[in-house]
Motif scaffolding. Structure first.
Motif, short mmCIF file in Angstrom:
data_model
loop_
_atom_site.label_atom_id
_atom_site.label_comp_id
_atom_site.label_asym_id
_atom_site.label_seq_id
_atom_site.Cartn_x
_atom_site.Cartn_y
_atom_site.Cartn_z
N GLN A 284 0.83 -1.21 0.00
CA GLN A 284 0.00 0.00 0.00
C GLN A 284 0.86 1.26 0.00
N PHE A 285 1.95 1.22 0.79
CA PHE A 285 2.84 2.37 0.85
C PHE A 285 3.48 2.64 -0.51
N SER A 286 3.93 1.59 -1.17
CA SER A 286 4.58 1.74 -2.48
C SER A 286 3.62 2.32 -3.52
N SER A 287 2.39 1.79 -3.55
CA SER A 287 1.42 2.27 -4.55
C SER A 287 0.99 3.70 -4.24
N SER A 288 0.81 4.01 -2.94
CA SER A 288 0.44 5.38 -2.57
C SER A 288 1.55 6.36 -2.93
N ARG A 289 2.78 5.95 -2.66
CA ARG A 289 3.92 6.82 -2.95
C ARG A 289 4.02 7.12 -4.44
N GLU A 290 3.82 6.11 -5.27
CA GLU A 290 3.92 6.31 -6.71
C GLU A 290 2.79 7.21 -7.22
N LEU A 291 1.57 6.98 -6.72
CA LEU A 291 0.44 7.79 -7.14
C LEU A 291 0.63 9.25 -6.72
N ILE A 292 1.08 9.46 -5.48
CA ILE A 292 1.27 10.82 -4.97
C ILE A 292 2.41 11.51 -5.73
N ARG A 293 3.42 10.76 -6.14
CA ARG A 293 4.50 11.33 -6.95
C ARG A 293 3.96 11.84 -8.28
N ASN A 294 3.08 11.07 -8.91
CA ASN A 294 2.49 11.48 -10.18
C ASN A 294 1.59 12.70 -10.00
N PHE A 386 -1.00 23.10 -1.65
CA PHE A 386 -1.09 21.65 -1.85
C PHE A 386 0.27 21.08 -2.27
N LEU A 387 1.00 21.82 -3.10
CA LEU A 387 2.32 21.36 -3.52
C LEU A 387 3.28 21.28 -2.33
N ASP A 388 3.19 22.23 -1.40
CA ASP A 388 4.03 22.17 -0.19
C ASP A 388 3.74 20.89 0.59
N LEU A 389 2.46 20.54 0.68
CA LEU A 389 2.08 19.32 1.40
C LEU A 389 2.59 18.07 0.67
N SER A 392 6.31 17.70 1.12
CA SER A 392 6.66 17.25 2.47
C SER A 392 6.40 15.76 2.63
N TYR A 393 5.41 15.23 1.92
CA TYR A 393 5.17 13.78 1.95
C TYR A 393 6.32 13.04 1.28
N ARG A 394 6.78 13.55 0.14
CA ARG A 394 7.91 12.91 -0.53
C ARG A 394 9.17 12.98 0.33
N ASP A 395 9.35 14.10 1.03
CA ASP A 395 10.49 14.22 1.96
C ASP A 395 10.37 13.20 3.08
N LEU A 396 9.15 12.98 3.57
CA LEU A 396 8.93 12.00 4.64
C LEU A 396 9.28 10.59 4.17
N CYS A 397 8.90 10.26 2.95
CA CYS A 397 9.22 8.94 2.41
C CYS A 397 10.74 8.72 2.37
N GLU A 398 11.47 9.76 1.99
CA GLU A 398 12.94 9.66 1.97
C GLU A 398 13.50 9.51 3.38
#
Length: 523
Positions: A284-294, A386-389, A392-398
């Motif tokens: 779920q984390f992997s799929s969410s991360r990819e979708l949010i990246r797009n 929304f872009l800031d949020l 910050s999610y992508r930074d959290l994943c890293e």
């Protein structure tokens, strides 16, 4: 008729409606009402967020529940607020008549609020976008402070609608606050701060004033995202930053952080996080991360286009203003018109008419500038929020991968080395002291690995919640599109009215006897 007595409420008659509401939402085991259920009751009212927060603070004793008396007090405050009165407990002192009835609907309908709290897992976020946006609205305004002849520092006035207070902060205060937030909430989406100073080469494309204004906007977005976060919004650190008016806010923030510790040490679900996680949490984390990246990439492109449109509106405003000025200059030319034998020139009268048209072009310029500001404030800023949020999610994943997982891997490697050393010591007997020391170190490392594993599961627990937070914010797309369309409709309507006035004026100035303008080219 029931009489209500407590240390805060002297006496008053309680309507049967209060008892019916209490029966509908109280816990099964006792008469108390979970504070979360009461907050859902508040959300059913039409009261503003600040009033709802005031009522909740008046009745909340901090243990997560309301007694029957506190609930009755809350219902009375809701009713008074709905009548337009301030929700102050003082209004209930020496209350001799029957308490007013709040407008909440039938008590049976409120039972569903209790059922929601029973069914909810701590892993799930049950908030809507509207509820998040209502948590607080923070304004950040510039207050320049001058030292000598040059601007030395920039101070900001920070105003929280929730706490109804204004405080003054400098960039360094934001910096310390951001650093402590990251320490306390390493597993959450902590938005980044804008740079303190103009980066080398940036001034070639923007003025210092534009940089300072851009930084103010970014700081405002940062605080609003933090203050609306379901976890941060209830933290003492955030409340201190938004309300403390003393001289040394940085020391106050550090003291609060030391007292609180990091979230893993204070969250009651930290050590049981694994029990709440779904079996396929990694997938779920992997799929969410990819979708949010797009989604992030697409919203960046939308923001860039919106910025270009706002810039074009500003450029259009400048061009229209200059066009009007040139007409005014043309009409102000007092040079005598030569009398030609072959024709009678109407230029002397014509140029006076041309000069008068500059008023409409000045108004058109003003409308275009307003359009640019609307596009910037209502569209670009919402996209940037929304872009800031998302960033910050992508930074959290890293942080999750490079921090928790990396440290866990290193701890396992260190543990493997120690075990091999222990086996070697068993095969080749060494001094008893060194063997005992090695055994002690292995036990310590095993404890460290266990703590790492718990933190890893808690990190996944938080990531799962933060992923939900991103998807909860996604309906902001409709807000952005609505603001975009509204700005275009308003802008075209206002400019269209001025263009129509200009069209009518041209007809009266330059039209022929029948009110028709002459053709621009021969037929």
């Amino acid at each position: 008729m029931e009489l209500l007595t407590s240390g805060l409420l002297t006496v008053g008659s309680v309507p049967s409606y209060y008892r019916e509401v209490h029966q509908a939402i109280c816990s099964r085991t006792d008469e108390r009402v979970p504070i979360g259920v009461f907050q859902r009751v508040l959300s059913r009212t039409s009261l503003s967020t600040s009033v709802q927060n005031q009522i909740a603070e008046h009745v909340n004793n901090g243990d997560g529940f309301l007694s029957k008396v506190s609930l009755y007090k809350g219902l009375a405050l809701i009713a008074l607020a709905q009548q337009g009165k301030p929700p102050s407990p003082k209004l209930l002192e020496n209350f001799i008549q029957e308490f007013p009835k709040p407008q909440l609907g039938e008590p049976k309908e409120l039972q569903t609020l209790k059922m929601q709290s029973v069914q909810e897992s701590p892993l799930n976020l049950s908030l809507t976008l509207a509820e998040l946006l209502k948590k607080d609205n923070i304004k950040v305004e510039l207050i320049p402070e001058k030292k000598g002849l040059f601007l030395k520092h920039v101070e900001y006035q920070v105003t929280s609608e929730r706490f109804t207070v204004s405080v003054y902060r400098r960039y360094n205060d934001f910096d310390i606050f951001h650093e402590l937030l990251l320490q306390r909430y390493a597993y959450r989406v902590v938005p980044a701060l804008p740079p303190k100073r103009v980066l080398k080469g940036v001034l070639t494309s923007m003025t210092e004033r534009e940089f300072i204004e851009g930084r103010r906007r970014a700081l405002s977005r940062f605080l609003n995202l933090v203050a609306r976060h379901p976890v941060f919004s209830e933290d003492e650190l955030v409340k201190t930053f938004l309300t403390f008016s003393g001289s040394d806010v940085q020391t106050k923030l550090r003291d609060a952080c030391k007292k609180l510790g990091d979230e893993f040490m204070t969250c009651k679900y930290a050590t049981q996080a694994k029990d709440y996680l779904p079996v396929d949490v990694q997938s779920q984390f992997s799929s969410s991360r990819e979708l949010i990246r797009n989604i992030h990439n697409s919203f960046q492109k939308l923001r860039d286009r919106a910025e270009r449109m706002a810039e074009r509106s500003k450029e259009n405003a400048t061009d229209l203003l200059m066009f009007g000025k040139e007409l005014s200059s043309l009409g102000s030319d007092e040079s005598p018109v030569p009398i030609l034998a072959s024709c009678k020139s109407p230029w002397a009268a014509l140029r006076r008419s041309v000069k008068g048209l500059s008023v409409e072009f000045s108004l058109l310029s003003e409308k275009a500038a307003q359009q640019g500001r609307r596009e910037e404030d209502d569209v670009v800023e919402k996209l940037n929020l929304f872009l800031d949020l998302l960033q910050s999610y992508r930074d959290l994943c890293e942080r999750h991968e490079k921090g928790v997982l990396h440290e866990h891997h290193r701890a396992l490697q260190k543990y493997g080395v120690m075990k091999r050393q222990m086996l070697s010591a068993t095969v080749k007997p060494k001094e008893q002291v060194s063997v005992e020391q090695l055994e002690s170190r292995i036990v310590q490392q095993e404890n460290a690995i266990q703590a790492m594993e718990l933190r890893n599961y808690f990190s996944l627990f938080c990531l799962h919640q933060e992923s939900q937070l991103i998807f909860t914010y996604l309906p902001i797309t409709s807000h952005i599109l609505g603001a975009f369309v509204d700005s275009q409709v308003q802008g075209h309507k206002e400019m269209g009215e001025v263009w129509q006035d200009l069209h009518s004026k041209l007809k009266s100035l330059f039209g022929d006897g029948n009110g028709q303008s002459p053709p621009l080219s021969p037929k």
